[in-house]
Motif scaffolding. Structure first.
Motif, PDB file in Angstrom:
ATOM      1  N   PRO A  26       0.823  -1.229   0.000  1.00 40.64           N
ATOM      2  CA  PRO A  26       0.000   0.000   0.000  1.00 40.64           C
ATOM      3  C   PRO A  26       0.851   1.271   0.000  1.00 40.64           C
ATOM      4  N   GLU A  27       0.295   2.272  -0.622  1.00 41.07           N
ATOM      5  CA  GLU A  27       0.986   3.577  -0.687  1.00 41.07           C
ATOM      6  C   GLU A  27       0.276   4.538   0.267  1.00 41.07           C
ATOM      7  N   ALA A  42      -8.019   1.620  -8.041  1.00 46.81           N
ATOM      8  CA  ALA A  42      -7.407   1.236  -6.754  1.00 46.81           C
ATOM      9  C   ALA A  42      -8.424   1.311  -5.626  1.00 46.81           C
ATOM     10  N   LYS A  43      -7.951   0.872  -4.444  1.00 45.73           N
ATOM     11  CA  LYS A  43      -8.790   0.922  -3.248  1.00 45.73           C
ATOM     12  C   LYS A  43      -8.249   2.019  -2.329  1.00 45.73           C
ATOM     13  N   PHE A  44      -9.142   2.817  -1.797  1.00 47.41           N
ATOM     14  CA  PHE A  44      -8.686   3.954  -0.977  1.00 47.41           C
ATOM     15  C   PHE A  44      -9.228   3.873   0.449  1.00 47.41           C
ATOM     16  N   LYS A  52      -4.620   6.071   2.184  1.00 46.12           N
ATOM     17  CA  LYS A  52      -3.927   4.798   1.989  1.00 46.12           C
ATOM     18  C   LYS A  52      -4.456   4.177   0.690  1.00 46.12           C
ATOM     19  N   ILE A  53      -3.541   3.918  -0.214  1.00 44.64           N
ATOM     20  CA  ILE A  53      -3.953   3.387  -1.520  1.00 44.64           C
ATOM     21  C   ILE A  53      -3.482   1.937  -1.665  1.00 44.64           C
ATOM     22  N   GLU A  54      -4.428   1.069  -1.950  1.00 45.80           N
ATOM     23  CA  GLU A  54      -4.111  -0.361  -2.087  1.00 45.80           C
ATOM     24  C   GLU A  54      -4.644  -0.908  -3.409  1.00 45.80           C
ATOM     25  N   ILE A  56       2.714   5.462 -12.264  1.00 47.87           N
ATOM     26  CA  ILE A  56       2.363   6.882 -12.277  1.00 47.87           C
ATOM     27  C   ILE A  56       1.130   7.197 -11.437  1.00 47.87           C
ATOM     28  N   PHE A  57       0.525   6.154 -10.870  1.00 44.50           N
ATOM     29  CA  PHE A  57      -0.781   6.338 -10.223  1.00 44.50           C
ATOM     30  C   PHE A  57      -0.782   7.400  -9.118  1.00 44.50           C
TER      31      PHE A  57
END
Lengths: 134, 70
Positions: free
Chosen positions: B2-3, B28-30, B42-44, B53-54
């Motif tokens: 996750p970012e 993505a999932k946020f 949180k990005i998964e 590049i997301f």
């Protein structure tokens, strides 16, 4: 690449405007230090861009930022006069109180100025009046 | 993996972040967490085709939406 800006010199609106103009060319992210005196602008190139080109973009961004700050300052200083001009322009388009009261009182068939009277009739009346006087 | 992106609420509006999440929801999932001066996103499960590049594109979108919100 990171650019540090003083929050005292550059207003937030100007920074946002300048960033918005560059989002089609670079990736931008904004952050500030804990005290909030310094604003950090993070630059990241889109695709493969040489270091020199990115440096040039950075310079261009700083120039744009100055222009935006100046524009913001001018618009802030001229706010009152702008509002006054627009208000005055809108006020003059409103019908005056005299016009409203006249139109409310009169019927569409009324002719207070005698405009609807034919020319011949009007002058006949005047001639007759003169003859009577003589 | 996750970012995590921390958006400073001084610059970024919550409405703009929500708008960006709606626009990128299919990629993505946020998860959004409200911190004191920050909004942590949180990005998964980012789509593998746009993974490189997301996050940067998402940041730019939020910035653009913030500018339009003002």
């Amino acid at each position: 690449m990171e650019i540090k800006l003083s929050a005292r010199i550059y207003p937030l609106e100007a920074i946002l405007n300048a960033c918005y103009l560059f989002i089609d060319r670079v990736y931008i992210f904004l952050d500030s230090d804990l005290k909030g005196n310094q604003i950090k602008v993070f630059f990241k190139s889109k695709g493969k861009v040489a270091g020199k080109k990115l440096e040039a973009l950075k310079g261009e961004f700083k120039n744009e930022l100055l222009r935006c700050a100046l524009r913001y300052e001018i618009s802030k200083n001229n706010k009152k006069i702008r509002e006054y001009i627009v208000g005055r322009a809108l006020y003059t388009t409103l019908p005056g109180p005299g016009v409203v009261s006249l139109s409310e009182k009169l019927d569409y068939q009324d002719d207070p100025l005698g405009i609807a009277l034919p020319w011949k009739k009007k002058h006949r009346k005047q001639k007759n009046a003169r003859k009577r006087k003589i | 993996m996750p970012e995590n992106v921390r958006f400073n609420t001084r610059f970024y509006k919550k409405k703009a972040i929500q708008k960006a999440i709606l626009a990128y929801a299919h990629l993505a999932k946020f998860r959004v967490k409200d911190c004191k001066d920050y909004l942590e996103v949180k990005i998964e499960n980012i789509d593998t085709q746009v993974k490189d590049i997301f996050v940067d594109e998402f940041n730019n979108y939020v910035l653009g939406a913030t500018k339009k919100c003002c």
